[in-house]
Structures are given as structure tokens and as C-alpha cells.
Motif scaffolding. Structure first.
Motif, PDB file in Angstrom:
ATOM      1  N   UNK A  47      18.682  32.398  20.134  1.00 58.56           N
ATOM      2  CA  UNK A  47      19.789  31.440  20.137  1.00 58.56           C
ATOM      3  C   UNK A  47      21.128  32.067  19.759  1.00 58.56           C
ATOM      4  N   UNK A  48      21.191  33.389  19.718  1.00 56.69           N
ATOM      5  CA  UNK A  48      22.455  34.046  19.377  1.00 56.69           C
ATOM      6  C   UNK A  48      23.444  34.004  20.542  1.00 56.69           C
ATOM      7  N   UNK A  49      22.953  33.949  21.767  1.00 51.19           N
ATOM      8  CA  UNK A  49      23.821  33.863  22.940  1.00 51.19           C
ATOM      9  C   UNK A  49      23.236  32.849  23.913  1.00 51.19           C
ATOM     10  N   UNK A  50      24.111  32.279  24.739  1.00 49.78           N
ATOM     11  CA  UNK A  50      23.649  31.333  25.746  1.00 49.78           C
ATOM     12  C   UNK A  50      24.510  30.088  25.797  1.00 49.78           C
ATOM     13  N   UNK A  51      24.050  29.117  26.561  1.00 46.31           N
ATOM     14  CA  UNK A  51      24.726  27.830  26.698  1.00 46.31           C
ATOM     15  C   UNK A  51      23.812  26.757  26.126  1.00 46.31           C
ATOM     16  N   UNK A  52      24.384  25.889  25.291  1.00 51.10           N
ATOM     17  CA  UNK A  52      23.610  24.911  24.544  1.00 51.10           C
ATOM     18  C   UNK A  52      24.341  23.576  24.487  1.00 51.10           C
ATOM     19  N   UNK A  96      26.913  12.423  17.399  1.00 51.22           N
ATOM     20  CA  UNK A  96      27.948  13.252  18.005  1.00 51.22           C
ATOM     21  C   UNK A  96      27.274  14.311  18.866  1.00 51.22           C
ATOM     22  N   UNK A  97      27.772  14.472  20.096  1.00 53.74           N
ATOM     23  CA  UNK A  97      27.208  15.457  21.017  1.00 53.74           C
ATOM     24  C   UNK A  97      28.312  16.426  21.442  1.00 53.74           C
ATOM     25  N   UNK A  98      27.918  17.685  21.622  1.00 51.82           N
ATOM     26  CA  UNK A  98      28.861  18.682  22.126  1.00 51.82           C
ATOM     27  C   UNK A  98      28.103  19.709  22.950  1.00 51.82           C
ATOM     28  N   UNK A  99      28.835  20.435  23.766  1.00 52.28           N
ATOM     29  CA  UNK A  99      28.254  21.538  24.523  1.00 52.28           C
ATOM     30  C   UNK A  99      28.999  22.803  24.124  1.00 52.28           C
ATOM     31  N   UNK A 100      28.307  23.931  24.155  1.00 56.23           N
ATOM     32  CA  UNK A 100      28.964  25.177  23.796  1.00 56.23           C
ATOM     33  C   UNK A 100      28.279  26.364  24.444  1.00 56.23           C
ATOM     34  N   UNK A 101      29.092  27.396  24.639  1.00 56.94           N
ATOM     35  CA  UNK A 101      28.630  28.675  25.157  1.00 56.94           C
ATOM     36  C   UNK A 101      28.907  29.703  24.085  1.00 56.94           C
TER      37      UNK A 101
END
Length: 124
Positions: free
Chosen positions: A25-30, A41-46
Motif C-alpha cells: 500500500x505504499x504506492x498505487x491508487x486508492x 467521508x470518502x476520498x480518492x488518492x494516488x
């Protein structure tokens, strides 16, 4: 007799240790979900090794990352616009699955922690 009790205790303690695969989980899209005072609360991150770009409520934030170890990271907002955004955030991964991780986070130096879950984003 004490040896038997101590051995039993050690065996039971080791059986309940949670294995974490934090490096997954150190890199990627989540995307993440955090509930605070009953509100979800929802968010997306790269995330790369050193940067995270997050979108929440059509607002984009960029933070620098400093990994303490494989399961703990410090977030520093790149262009803070408020006093709260100037505070660094400490995040610790508590548990992992093959597609998600549970985490706790707080401002650095504060004891009040929040928990949330992040999921690997699936590509359509």
C-alpha cells in the motif's frame, strides 16, 4: 508449572498477532472511507513513494510523504491554505487484506486518533 503457563501465554499471544503487508500500500491508487461523528467521508488518492495527491469534495490536495517504516508515514501538505493544513499528519497502517487496509491517523503530537479504511481502486 510456571513454565507451562508462560509457554501457553506466549503461544496464545503469537496466534493473535496480525500480519501486515504494508508495502503493498505504499504506492498505487486508492479510495478511503472515514466516519467522524456519524458522518462518512470518502476520498480518492494516488500515492508514489514521496507524494500523495488526494481528491475530496472536488478539492485536490498534494502532500509530501516521509515513511517512518513500512507501516507508518508522515504527511506534509505542500501548499497549506490554513493553520490546520500546516500541521503534519501521522498515519499508521493497523491491518491489511489483499485489497484494503485499516489505518489510524492524527496530527503529529496529538493523542486523539481517527480510524478509517482504504481500498485499492479497481480499474474499469
Amino acid at each position: 508449572m510456571r513454565f507451562i503457563y508462560m509457554s501457553l501465554f506466549v503461544l496464545l499471544f503469537n496466534c493473535y498477532q496480525v500480519e501486515r503487508q504494508c508495502t503493498d500500500y505504499k504506492t498505487g491508487t486508492f479510495y478511503s472511507e472515514i466516519t467522524i461523528d456519524g458522518t462518512l467521508y470518502k476520498s480518492t488518492f494516488t500515492r508514489t513513494d514521496t507524494l500523495q495527491i488526494e481528491t475530496y469534495n472536488n478539492h485536490v490536495d498534494s502532500t509530501k510523504l516521509r515513511w517512518i517504516n513500512d507501516c507508518e508515514v508522515i504527511f506534509k501538505t505542500i501548499n497549506p491554505k490554513s493553520m490546520a493544513e500546516k500541521k503534519d499528519v501521522h498515519l499508521k497502517i493497523l491491518t491489511t487484506t489483499d485489497s484494503s487496509y485499516t489505518f489510524e491517523y492524527s496530527y503529529v503530537g496529538e493523542t486523539k486518533k481517527q480510524k478509517g479504511v482504504a481500498y485499492k481502486a479497481t480499474t474499469p
